[in-house]
Design an enzyme around this catalytic site. Structure first.
Site, PDB file in Angstrom:
ATOM      1  N   ASN A   1       1.672   3.086  -2.602  1.00  0.00           N
ATOM      2  CA  ASN A   1       0.986   4.019  -3.496  1.00  0.00           C
ATOM      3  C   ASN A   1      -0.278   4.575  -2.845  1.00  0.00           C
ATOM      4  OD1 ASN A   1       2.174   4.661  -6.068  1.00  0.00           O
ATOM      5  ND2 ASN A   1       2.036   2.508  -6.596  1.00  0.00           N
TER       6      ASN A   1
ATOM      7  N   ASN B   1      -6.270   3.058 -13.114  1.00  0.00           N
ATOM      8  CA  ASN B   1      -5.298   2.036 -12.708  1.00  0.00           C
ATOM      9  C   ASN B   1      -3.883   2.506 -13.040  1.00  0.00           C
ATOM     10  OD1 ASN B   1      -4.434  -0.617 -11.821  1.00  0.00           O
ATOM     11  ND2 ASN B   1      -4.072  -1.105 -13.967  1.00  0.00           N
TER      12      ASN B   1
ATOM     13  N   HIS C   1      -0.050   0.743 -13.914  1.00  0.00           N
ATOM     14  CA  HIS C   1       0.615  -0.508 -14.261  1.00  0.00           C
ATOM     15  C   HIS C   1       2.110  -0.248 -14.389  1.00  0.00           C
ATOM     16  CE1 HIS C   1       0.758  -4.616 -15.771  1.00  0.00           C
ATOM     17  NE2 HIS C   1       1.657  -4.184 -16.647  1.00  0.00           N
TER      18      HIS C   1
ATOM     19  N   GLY D   1       0.773  -1.236   0.000  1.00  0.00           N
ATOM     20  CA  GLY D   1       0.000   0.000   0.000  1.00  0.00           C
ATOM     21  C   GLY D   1       0.806   1.288   0.000  1.00  0.00           C
TER      22      GLY D   1
ATOM     23  N   LEU E   1      -5.043  -6.697  -7.503  1.00  0.00           N
ATOM     24  CA  LEU E   1      -4.725  -7.854  -8.334  1.00  0.00           C
ATOM     25  C   LEU E   1      -5.933  -8.688  -8.737  1.00  0.00           C
ATOM     26  CD1 LEU E   1      -1.467  -9.023  -6.505  1.00  0.00           C
ATOM     27  CD2 LEU E   1      -1.747  -7.319  -8.336  1.00  0.00           C
TER      28      LEU E   1
ATOM     29  N   ILE F   1     -11.798  -6.162 -11.953  1.00  0.00           N
ATOM     30  CA  ILE F   1     -13.018  -5.467 -11.535  1.00  0.00           C
ATOM     31  C   ILE F   1     -14.199  -6.021 -12.332  1.00  0.00           C
ATOM     32  CG2 ILE F   1     -14.193  -3.239 -11.437  1.00  0.00           C
ATOM     33  CD1 ILE F   1     -11.918  -3.458  -9.465  1.00  0.00           C
TER      34      ILE F   1
ATOM     35  N   GLU G   1       5.922   6.164 -10.005  1.00  0.00           N
ATOM     36  CA  GLU G   1       4.548   6.007  -9.520  1.00  0.00           C
ATOM     37  C   GLU G   1       4.237   7.048  -8.450  1.00  0.00           C
ATOM     38  OE1 GLU G   1       4.021   1.169 -10.104  1.00  0.00           O
ATOM     39  OE2 GLU G   1       4.570   1.963  -8.141  1.00  0.00           O
TER      40      GLU G   1
ATOM     41  N   ASP H   1      -5.768  -4.190 -18.407  1.00  0.00           N
ATOM     42  CA  ASP H   1      -4.738  -3.232 -18.849  1.00  0.00           C
ATOM     43  C   ASP H   1      -5.009  -2.672 -20.241  1.00  0.00           C
ATOM     44  OD1 ASP H   1      -3.384  -3.732 -16.447  1.00  0.00           O
ATOM     45  OD2 ASP H   1      -2.276  -5.395 -17.310  1.00  0.00           O
TER      46      ASP H   1
END
Length: 200
Positions: free
Chosen positions: A17, A108, A110, A15, A91, A94, A180, A151
C-alpha cells in the site's frame, strides 16, 4: 491549496500500500502538490523500508517504546514538515499526543467493514480469518480518520466485496487488497485537497 502538502506513511510490513501511494503521488506531482516525504516503521526488517529506499523516499525505523516515550518520531515529522500521516498497515497505536497534534490529519485503512472485525489485535490475515469464521457474505475496506480509540474515527469510505463459500483468508485478502490499491490513494488525495482548500 498550499504550495506542497507533505505526508508521512507509517507501515509495519511489506508495504504494498505504501508503494502504491508513493507511486500514485509521484505520477501526479505538480498537479495536486501532495508528496510522500517519509516512510516510518516500527520494524527494522519491514520490507516497506526497502520499498521506500528504492523509490527515493526517506525511511526511518523506531521501536514502539520510542514512539510512546520519546520525541524521536515527533522530531522526524517536524524535520520533514509533515502535514498529514497515513497509516498503511501500521500495527502500533498512535500516541494521544500525536493524534492531538495531527487532529483530523491521520488517515488509516482497515481490511474490513468497520465496526465489524476492528479493534486491538485485528489486522491482516486475522481479520480475514474472523470474517470467514463468522459466515459473513461480504467484507471490504474502511478508510477512516484516526482518533484515540482503535478503528474508531470518522469514516471517509467503505467499499464492499463479496465473500464466497470457497474463499480462504488468502483469496479474501487478494480481493481486499485490490480495493485498497484502487481507493486508498484517491481518498487520501480527495480528503487532503478538500481540507486544504477549505483552510485557505
Amino acid at each position: 491549496m498550499n504550495d506542497c502538502v507533505n505526508i508521512a506513511i507509517f507501515a509495519s510490513g511489506s508495504g504494498t500500500n505504501a508503494q502504491n501511494i508513493i507511486e500514485y503521488f509521484n505520477k501526479r506531482n505538480g498537479e495536486k502538490h501532495i508528496e510522500v516525504k517519509a516512510v516510518l516503521s516500527n520494524k527494522a526488517e519491514a520490507y516497506v523500508l526497502k520499498r521506500a529506499q528504492n523509490l527515493g523516499v526517506s525511511s526511518y525505523r523506531f521501536t514502539p517504546r520510542e514512539l510512546r516515550e520519546s520525541e524521536l518520531v515527533d522530531n522526524l515529522l517536524h524535520k520533514h514538515s509533515i502535514d498529514y500521516i497515513i497509516l498503511a498497515g501500521f500495527l502500533v497505536k498512535i500516541p494521544d499526543r500525536i493524534v492531538d497534534n495531527f487532529e483530523n490529519k491521520i488517515i488509516n485503512i482497515h481490511p474490513s467493514l468497520l465496526p465489524k472485525f476492528g479493534g486491538k489485535g485485528m489486522y491482516g490475515e486475522k481479520v480475514h480469518e474472523a470474517v470467514l469464521e463468522s459466515g459473513e457474505k461480504e467484507s471490504g475496506i474502511t478508510i477512516h480518520l484516526v482518533d484515540k480509540e482503535y478503528d474508531n474515527g470518522r469514516r471517509l469510505l467503505q467499499v464492499k466485496c463479496d465473500v464466497s463459500p470457497n474463499d480462504t483468508p488468502q483469496s479474501l485478502a487478494e480481493k481486499v487488497h485490490k480495493l485498497e490499491w484502487h481507493h486508498f490513494p484517491r481518498i487520501i488525495e480527495s480528503y487532503i485537497t478538500e481540507k486544504e482548500s477549505l483552510s485557505l
